[in-house]
Design a protein around this motif. Sequence first.
Motif, PDB file in Angstrom:
ATOM      1  N   ASP A  81       0.866  -1.191   0.000  1.00 67.54           N
ATOM      2  CA  ASP A  81       0.000   0.000   0.000  1.00 67.54           C
ATOM      3  C   ASP A  81       0.901   1.239   0.000  1.00 67.54           C
ATOM      4  OD1 ASP A  81      -2.118   1.772   0.201  1.00 67.54           O
ATOM      5  OD2 ASP A  81      -2.384   1.468   2.371  1.00 67.54           O
ATOM      6  N   PRO A  82       1.668   1.450  -1.077  1.00 64.85           N
ATOM      7  CA  PRO A  82       2.692   2.500  -1.086  1.00 64.85           C
ATOM      8  C   PRO A  82       2.150   3.903  -0.857  1.00 64.85           C
ATOM      9  CG  PRO A  82       2.300   1.672  -3.310  1.00 64.85           C
ATOM     10  CD  PRO A  82       1.603   0.734  -2.372  1.00 64.85           C
ATOM     11  N   PHE A  83       0.945   4.194  -1.328  1.00 57.71           N
ATOM     12  CA  PHE A  83       0.392   5.541  -1.158  1.00 57.71           C
ATOM     13  C   PHE A  83      -0.297   5.707   0.189  1.00 57.71           C
ATOM     14  CE2 PHE A  83       0.522   4.816  -5.804  1.00 57.71           C
ATOM     15  CZ  PHE A  83       1.445   5.800  -6.118  1.00 57.71           C
ATOM     16  N   GLY A  84      -0.261   4.650   0.978  1.00 58.88           N
ATOM     17  CA  GLY A  84      -0.784   4.733   2.338  1.00 58.88           C
ATOM     18  C   GLY A  84       0.309   4.727   3.387  1.00 58.88           C
ATOM     19  N   LEU A  85       1.571   4.723   2.959  1.00 60.77           N
ATOM     20  CA  LEU A  85       2.681   4.729   3.903  1.00 60.77           C
ATOM     21  C   LEU A  85       2.672   6.009   4.748  1.00 60.77           C
ATOM     22  CD1 LEU A  85       5.612   3.363   1.691  1.00 60.77           C
ATOM     23  CD2 LEU A  85       4.355   2.133   3.473  1.00 60.77           C
TER      24      LEU A  85
END
Length: 211
Positions: free
Chosen positions: A102-106
Amino acid sequence: MNKIGAVLCICVLLLSGCGGKDNEFVVEGTINNLGGRPIYAVYSLENGIVVDTLRPQNGFITFKNSASELIPIQFYYFDKTSLTKIYVQNGDRIELSGDGQDPFGLRVKGSSLNKDLFKFNQENKELLQSWSAERNISASGMRTRRYEQLSKELQGVVAKYVGEHKDSPVSAILLDDYVLGRVSDAFCDSLIGLLDDRVLSAPPATALEMY
């Protein structure tokens, strides 16, 4: 007097320790769900491009180096697709956390610039995830119609952000990442013209200045 002298010595030692950290940056954190595979941190220093291979131990990663000015660090998955990007300079201690799938939720700590950049990612996570997936598909051949549609939608979101954050270096970063070279020169010029001079003179705006 002895007590005062002891206190002064402790203060000197503490200041010396802090001074050493001013000569480097540190990035660490826990990124889970990477399947035991490494990730790569790629960045440019005065003496060339650095590629740090990070092998998570129970998700934990850490590395450090020295950068006299603000620089981007691009993280990649083991297959060389993009994971995330941060900005660092000497004195920074950046902490990353979250799900590697979930890269854009890091999440990020240790820098107001990165905090604002990751906030944009989180607020536009669904759009960015779809755009990123289509970009990866298009990278192996012709651009898909879906990719073109999502790119236009994302550029509209960036334009709105720039209009509302003219004094933020994040605006320059987003223009470079999603707009510059992808739309008409007139559209690029109109957005760049909105930015404060202080933003344009800072390192994140280097690509805009060259443009």
